[in-house]
Design a protein around this motif. Sequence first.
Motif, PDB file in Angstrom:
ATOM      1  N   ALA B  42      16.420 -10.986  23.936  1.00 56.05           N
ATOM      2  CA  ALA B  42      16.630 -10.137  25.117  1.00 56.05           C
ATOM      3  C   ALA B  42      16.012  -8.754  24.940  1.00 56.05           C
ATOM      4  O   ALA B  42      16.171  -7.886  25.804  1.00 56.05           O
ATOM      5  CB  ALA B  42      18.126 -10.013  25.394  1.00 56.05           C
ATOM      6  N   GLY B  43      15.350  -8.542  23.794  1.00 54.62           N
ATOM      7  CA  GLY B  43      14.621  -7.293  23.613  1.00 54.62           C
ATOM      8  C   GLY B  43      15.301  -6.243  22.767  1.00 54.62           C
ATOM      9  O   GLY B  43      14.800  -5.124  22.642  1.00 54.62           O
ATOM     10  N   HIS B  44      16.424  -6.584  22.162  1.00 59.93           N
ATOM     11  CA  HIS B  44      17.127  -5.599  21.339  1.00 59.93           C
ATOM     12  C   HIS B  44      16.555  -5.579  19.918  1.00 59.93           C
ATOM     13  O   HIS B  44      16.097  -6.598  19.399  1.00 59.93           O
ATOM     14  CB  HIS B  44      18.630  -5.927  21.298  1.00 59.93           C
ATOM     15  N   ASP B  45      16.644  -4.443  19.308  1.00 62.60           N
ATOM     16  CA  ASP B  45      16.165  -4.244  17.938  1.00 62.60           C
ATOM     17  C   ASP B  45      17.335  -4.522  16.990  1.00 62.60           C
ATOM     18  O   ASP B  45      18.330  -3.793  16.997  1.00 62.60           O
ATOM     19  CB  ASP B  45      15.673  -2.792  17.800  1.00 62.60           C
ATOM     20  N   VAL B  46      17.221  -5.576  16.187  1.00 64.01           N
ATOM     21  CA  VAL B  46      18.366  -6.083  15.428  1.00 64.01           C
ATOM     22  C   VAL B  46      18.086  -6.093  13.930  1.00 64.01           C
ATOM     23  O   VAL B  46      17.017  -6.525  13.490  1.00 64.01           O
ATOM     24  CB  VAL B  46      18.725  -7.520  15.892  1.00 64.01           C
ATOM     25  N   LEU B  47      19.075  -5.612  13.173  1.00 64.63           N
ATOM     26  CA  LEU B  47      19.080  -5.756  11.719  1.00 64.63           C
ATOM     27  C   LEU B  47      20.298  -6.594  11.348  1.00 64.63           C
ATOM     28  O   LEU B  47      21.424  -6.269  11.731  1.00 64.63           O
ATOM     29  CB  LEU B  47      19.188  -4.385  11.031  1.00 64.63           C
ATOM     30  N   VAL B  48      20.070  -7.686  10.610  1.00 66.07           N
ATOM     31  CA  VAL B  48      21.160  -8.525  10.108  1.00 66.07           C
ATOM     32  C   VAL B  48      21.324  -8.222   8.623  1.00 66.07           C
ATOM     33  O   VAL B  48      20.334  -8.190   7.884  1.00 66.07           O
ATOM     34  CB  VAL B  48      20.852 -10.026  10.301  1.00 66.07           C
ATOM     35  N   VAL B  49      22.560  -7.993   8.195  1.00 61.77           N
ATOM     36  CA  VAL B  49      22.819  -7.701   6.783  1.00 61.77           C
ATOM     37  C   VAL B  49      23.670  -8.825   6.200  1.00 61.77           C
ATOM     38  O   VAL B  49      24.675  -9.222   6.798  1.00 61.77           O
ATOM     39  CB  VAL B  49      23.554  -6.356   6.611  1.00 61.77           C
ATOM     40  N   GLU B  50      23.264  -9.331   5.053  1.00 62.58           N
ATOM     41  CA  GLU B  50      23.934 -10.477   4.431  1.00 62.58           C
ATOM     42  C   GLU B  50      24.151 -10.181   2.946  1.00 62.58           C
ATOM     43  O   GLU B  50      23.224  -9.738   2.262  1.00 62.58           O
ATOM     44  CB  GLU B  50      23.060 -11.730   4.610  1.00 62.58           C
ATOM     45  N   GLU B  51      25.359 -10.445   2.460  1.00 61.26           N
ATOM     46  CA  GLU B  51      25.620 -10.158   1.043  1.00 61.26           C
ATOM     47  C   GLU B  51      25.079 -11.243   0.105  1.00 61.26           C
ATOM     48  O   GLU B  51      24.805 -10.991  -1.064  1.00 61.26           O
ATOM     49  CB  GLU B  51      27.113  -9.940   0.790  1.00 61.26           C
ATOM     50  N   GLY B  52      24.920 -12.460   0.625  1.00 65.18           N
ATOM     51  CA  GLY B  52      24.413 -13.535  -0.213  1.00 65.18           C
ATOM     52  C   GLY B  52      22.905 -13.466  -0.372  1.00 65.18           C
ATOM     53  O   GLY B  52      22.230 -12.603   0.196  1.00 65.18           O
ATOM     54  N   GLY B  53      22.376 -14.402  -1.140  1.00 64.57           N
ATOM     55  CA  GLY B  53      20.938 -14.455  -1.376  1.00 64.57           C
ATOM     56  C   GLY B  53      20.226 -15.280  -0.315  1.00 64.57           C
ATOM     57  O   GLY B  53      20.861 -15.914   0.537  1.00 64.57           O
ATOM     58  N   HIS B  54      18.910 -15.260  -0.369  1.00 69.76           N
ATOM     59  CA  HIS B  54      18.107 -16.045   0.574  1.00 69.76           C
ATOM     60  C   HIS B  54      17.636 -17.306  -0.135  1.00 69.76           C
ATOM     61  O   HIS B  54      16.540 -17.369  -0.696  1.00 69.76           O
ATOM     62  CB  HIS B  54      16.909 -15.214   1.061  1.00 69.76           C
ATOM     63  N   ARG B  55      18.493 -18.311  -0.143  1.00 72.88           N
ATOM     64  CA  ARG B  55      18.167 -19.584  -0.778  1.00 72.88           C
ATOM     65  C   ARG B  55      17.655 -20.533   0.294  1.00 72.88           C
ATOM     66  O   ARG B  55      18.194 -20.571   1.399  1.00 72.88           O
ATOM     67  CB  ARG B  55      19.410 -20.180  -1.434  1.00 72.88           C
ATOM     68  N   THR B  56      16.653 -21.308  -0.076  1.00 70.11           N
ATOM     69  CA  THR B  56      16.042 -22.221   0.888  1.00 70.11           C
ATOM     70  C   THR B  56      15.970 -23.628   0.295  1.00 70.11           C
ATOM     71  O   THR B  56      16.409 -23.870  -0.837  1.00 70.11           O
ATOM     72  CB  THR B  56      14.638 -21.753   1.284  1.00 70.11           C
TER      73      THR B  56
END
Lengths: 170, 521
Positions: B42-56
């Motif tokens: 919808a056009g909003h500027d978003v920052l997501v904060v996560e305490e865990g790691g980025h595992r894939t």
Amino acid sequence: MRRRGFLRLGLLGGGLLALSSVGLGMWPALLRHAPRRKLELLDEMEFAVLAAVAARVVTQPDADPIELAHRVEEAVRFGAPESQDDFKKLLRLLENGFAGMLLDLRPRPFTRLPPEAQDAALLAFRDSRLALRRSGYHALRRLTAAAYYSNISTWAGLGYPGPPSISVPT
Amino acid sequence: MSAPGGFVDAGTVGTGKKYTPEVCIIGSGAGGAVSAALLTAAGHDVLVVEEGGHRTRKDFNMREDVAFAQLYQEGATRATKDLGITLLQGRTVGGTTVVNWTTCFRTPDPVLDHWRDRHGVRGLTSADLAPHFAAVEERLSIAEIPLADSNRNNRLLYDGCKALGLEATPTKRNVKQCMKSGYCGMGCPVDAKQSMLITYLPDAVARGATVLYRCRIERLEIEGGRVVRARGQVLGGPSGRTPTGEVVVIEAKRFLVSAGAINSPALLLRSGLGGADTPIGRRTFLHPVVGITGHYKDLVEPYYGAPQSIASHALAHRGADVGLFLEAAPIHPVIASTALPGFGDAHRRGMIELPNTAAHIALAIDGFSPDEPGGTVTLRPSGAALVDYPIPPRIWEAFRFGLRKLAEIDLAAGADVVRTGHDPSIEVRSVADLAKIDAAAYDVGRVSVFSAHQMGGCAMGPDPKTAVVRPEDLRHHSVENLHVVDGSVFPTSLGVNPQESIYGLAHLTATRLHASWGQSG
């Protein structure tokens, strides 16, 4: 159990944890299981108790209680600082002959008991009227068993073939 | 479209780094990821904060010990205060959606009706939610699994229920090209599971969102009834859980807390929003679970196949008593070793039966009785969350009833022996033995209890005395730019697996927020 009774026993259990170190110096632990690596959380006495527990929880010939104790220490360190501290107190409570005498007429420290008596001490925790001792028994039992069965070399003995080979869909 | 954002390790940004997004979302699980995707679209500027790691996918090697250490809260050792209930909850980019068993249900109508009638939740009918559920179901490929695709563990539950005349139906799952390996709980190794990790989070990033991981928000700073900034600690070390001493500061126009039903209330409490007159951290519900194992002469292989594909709600409505729903549970060696009772040779005897063992569970539907306050989330001295959930007599009674029913079901399905999660275990070899389950002791540490569904703690409702956020936009009652968007806002449990309810509610709320923010600027 009625709620009031549970609360009373819960408070007594909390007091027991606080007293877990009382009298430990009178009959020192038998440090049969010395750590192989630097300990990050436990002291040598607590480690020896944990390894002694591991030797009774996992009785397979290939089990290495010292390695299991190291792995459990690593797992416990994932918890909150207060949980880690409670775990140390739990090990001291199990070892403590003073508490053992008070609750189970078992004055000898856990590490100085023969294997059958160690099993009896664990069963006394399991069957205790104190929820804290029952929960403590399960924490020790689960952590050491999990440490053993996370090792791939144990899987064949269960008939567990392990994960399948995978192919990534395109 | 904005320039693509990215997944950023907080350890690489430098201490003192300040972010100034329009919207800061704390937590990247079911609530946070859906919100992030819709708001960025919808056009909003978003920052997501996560305490865990980025595992894939490449990290998901189908080993329990690795998964627990990397993907679960407290390495899967989290438990209630008295250690009476083990709490399984994700801690990674994508949250619990990365490790759940893919079971999807829309929020049942009777639950929405109860929330309206007893908790004053307006504007949340099945009609309100329907288009949002439909959108989520399309994006996540949520579809019913054919009965023929059930593994034997689930099929035995189905057959046993049918033999007793109990309802049991195939479930919906959020998967695409699933190879039915059985390892959903350790992260999908082929990206078949349509978790937040590979769906809504990449959608958000493609439209400009940044996902800052290994950053734990310690507190929100509130001035004049607004959150002015969030302070985060960068996490590192071999476990990815040790504060490095580096800090991150986020000054956003709006904040969404989506850290789950344990960590969201804990963050609000750390931020000074608690107190005797607020309901933060109260009415925590867990769908507490008890289970049985059934031994069968033929192979069951409970570790392979879609973990959950059958559910029964035949016992969900028990009048004044606590209802239950029944499902299957996948068991691999480590989970089995913790679930099976005893130690030494007795424990080993159960372990070597694993290939021939079925595991079925009864989940208590908690929170629907006025005299059932649920649990609480408070803070330990270190600031970590502490969950207290004294199991009330009503739920112990439900466990007794549920274990008996599960034993009947497995006997009807052909088990030669059924064992409860008591220690020592109650063994049931025929209907005549069922009375042993009735006569068993039910108390903390007498029977194994766990929870994989955490709900409540920041309930929605119109009254600030009993609710933390407003139902219409999940905005905090007294902090004007703070919203809570996750399962913590549920006033009760659900009686179904919660992931789709969180997706749907987040989808609806993000849509409403955009409309509202568009007007307010």
